[in-house]
Enzyme design. Structure first.
Site, short mmCIF file in Angstrom:
data_model
loop_
_atom_site.label_atom_id
_atom_site.label_comp_id
_atom_site.label_asym_id
_atom_site.label_seq_id
_atom_site.Cartn_x
_atom_site.Cartn_y
_atom_site.Cartn_z
N GLU A 48 0.83 -1.21 0.00
CA GLU A 48 0.00 0.00 0.00
C GLU A 48 0.86 1.26 0.00
O GLU A 48 0.62 2.19 -0.77
CB GLU A 48 -0.93 0.03 1.22
CG GLU A 48 -1.99 -1.06 1.26
CD GLU A 48 -2.96 -1.00 0.10
OE1 GLU A 48 -3.05 0.04 -0.56
OE2 GLU A 48 -3.61 -2.02 -0.17
N ASN A 52 1.30 3.93 -3.14
CA ASN A 52 0.98 5.35 -2.99
C ASN A 52 2.10 6.23 -3.53
O ASN A 52 1.83 7.25 -4.17
CB ASN A 52 0.71 5.68 -1.53
CG ASN A 52 -0.70 5.32 -1.11
OD1 ASN A 52 -1.52 4.94 -1.94
ND2 ASN A 52 -0.99 5.44 0.18
N ARG A 106 -8.81 3.70 -7.94
CA ARG A 106 -8.44 3.64 -6.53
C ARG A 106 -9.69 3.48 -5.68
O ARG A 106 -10.78 3.88 -6.08
CB ARG A 106 -7.71 4.93 -6.12
CG ARG A 106 -6.55 5.30 -7.04
CD ARG A 106 -5.22 4.99 -6.40
NE ARG A 106 -4.99 3.59 -6.16
CZ ARG A 106 -4.39 2.76 -7.01
NH1 ARG A 106 -3.99 3.17 -8.17
NH2 ARG A 106 -4.21 1.51 -6.68
N1 LIG Z 1 3.00 9.17 -1.01
C1 LIG Z 1 1.99 10.00 -1.30
N2 LIG Z 1 2.23 11.17 -1.96
C2 LIG Z 1 1.21 12.03 -2.27
N3 LIG Z 1 -0.08 11.80 -1.95
C3 LIG Z 1 -0.39 10.66 -1.29
C4 LIG Z 1 0.62 9.71 -0.94
N4 LIG Z 1 0.01 8.68 -0.28
C5 LIG Z 1 -1.30 8.98 -0.24
N5 LIG Z 1 -1.56 10.18 -0.84
C6 LIG Z 1 -2.89 10.84 -0.92
O1 LIG Z 1 -3.75 10.27 0.05
C7 LIG Z 1 -4.92 9.73 -0.55
C8 LIG Z 1 -5.37 8.48 0.21
O2 LIG Z 1 -4.43 7.43 0.10
P1 LIG Z 1 -4.93 5.91 0.24
O3 LIG Z 1 -3.79 5.00 0.02
O4 LIG Z 1 -5.67 5.78 1.53
O5 LIG Z 1 -6.02 5.78 -0.91
P2 LIG Z 1 -5.75 5.71 -2.50
O6 LIG Z 1 -4.31 5.45 -2.77
O7 LIG Z 1 -6.35 6.92 -3.11
O8 LIG Z 1 -6.60 4.43 -2.92
P3 LIG Z 1 -6.14 2.88 -2.71
O9 LIG Z 1 -5.00 2.88 -1.74
O10 LIG Z 1 -7.35 2.22 -2.13
O11 LIG Z 1 -5.79 2.38 -4.04
C9 LIG Z 1 -4.54 9.49 -1.99
O12 LIG Z 1 -5.64 9.47 -2.87
C10 LIG Z 1 -3.58 10.65 -2.27
O13 LIG Z 1 -4.29 11.82 -2.56
MG LIG Z 2 -3.27 3.92 -1.81
#
Ligand SMILES: Nc1ncnc2c1ncn2[C@@H]1O[C@H](COP(=O)(O)OP(=O)(O)OP(=O)(O)O)[C@@H](O)[C@H]1O
Ligand SMILES: [Mg+2]
Lengths: 146, 109
Positions: A48, A52, A106
């Site tokens: 995860e 990200n 996502r």
């Molecule tokens: N390393 C990162 N750099 C920039 N933004 C991030 C990063 N990690 C998370 N985010 C932001 O936080 C939000 C939530 O992250 P999360 O992993 O919970 O959900 P997601 O990645 O959108 O979906 P999923 O993990 O279910 O595929 C993301 O949509 C993004 O906007």
């Molecule tokens: Mg994610």
């Protein structure tokens, strides 16, 4: 802080590296003699965090990702995943379930999964500078079954 | 990531094998989509017993499949997820949207 062992590695933000990163974390964690379930949880959380970095931190370029795994006080596994990408404006909002900026591909469950599969999750981020995710999982030492 | 498909009598049986993450999700979804379009089944079961790993990229695939099935009047459900994918499915609460069947009698969490 006193640590027993660590590994540190850096790789480019290519999706092909996701399975490599979680496997490495799993192999490192194996020295704490985790159960299959604990091992699965650790690999999932790493997957995860790394995903990200690939899709959110560096949406349209290749960037650096750092993975560091440490063993603290004999039975605590600490995992750091760091990027130098876009960063997160509002970390609290980003961590809430179903929140995503990623559209149909996502589900907004990444942070929720990291939180529920690990004992502790810390997210530090600055827009334009990058994001550091620190996760800790305690692996209880169990007496060996004979 | 491997996708096995069997069609007979209005029912499409899909089976996933390997690791489902961001690297494999898009290709897998496209393939499943095109199989659905080809057969236009009444029902579709997705066997997850040989899926050895899945993360939230897989949750998004399931949600997109559900949408696709809904639009085409196809009844869709998941079957026999192995332990790691089951933990991710459970954490996401997706069981409220897509039925998860355990034919081997193990208990859903
Ligand atoms: N390393 C990162 N750099 C920039 N933004 C991030 C990063 N990690 C998370 N985010 C932001 O936080 C939000 C939530 O992250 P999360 O992993 O919970 O959900 P997601 O990645 O959108 O979906 P999923 O993990 O279910 O595929 C993301 O949509 C993004 O906007
Ligand atoms: Mg994610």
């Amino acid at each position: 802080m006193k640590y027993e062992n660590y590994i540190k590695m850096e790789f480019p933000s290519k999706t092909a590296n996701e399975s490599m990163a979680r496997s490495v974390a799993g192999v490192f964690a194996a020295q704490l003699d985790p159960t299959m379930e604990e091992l699965g949880d650790i690999k999932t959380a790493v997957s995860e965090a790394v995903t990200n970095c690939i899709v959110h931190a560096y949406p349209d370029c290749l960037g650096r990702i750092l993975l560091r795994c440490r063993i603290l006080d004999k039975n605590r596994l600490e995992i750091v995943v760091r990027d130098w990408g876009r960063g997160i404006e509002d970390v609290e909002k980003a961590r809430s379930p179903l929140y995503t900026t990623g559209g149909e591909e996502r589900s907004g469950m990444g942070f929720t999964i990291m939180e529920s599969f690990m004992d502790k999750l810390t997210v530090r981020s600055r827009p334009g500078e990058g994001t550091t995710v620190v996760m800790v999982r305690v692996i209880p030492q169990r007496t060996k079954k004979s | 990531m491997k996708l096995e498909k069997k069609y007979s009598d209005g029912h499409l049986a899909l089976s996933l094998e390997g690791e489902l993450d961001q690297h494999t999700a898009q290709g897998l979804f496209r393939e499943m989509e095109s199989v659905m379009d080809r057969y236009l089944p009444r029902s579709c079961a997705v066997d997850l017993s040989r899926l050895s790993f899945m993360d939230s990229s897989g949750i998004a695939v399931v949600l997109r499949l559900r949408k696709k099935a809904g639009e085409n009047g196809i009844k869709i459900w998941l079957e026999d997820p192995s332990p790691q994918p089951m933990r991710v499915l459970a954490a996401s609460g997706i069981g409220r949207l897509v039925k998860i069947e355990n034919r081997k009698g193990s208990v859903n969490r």
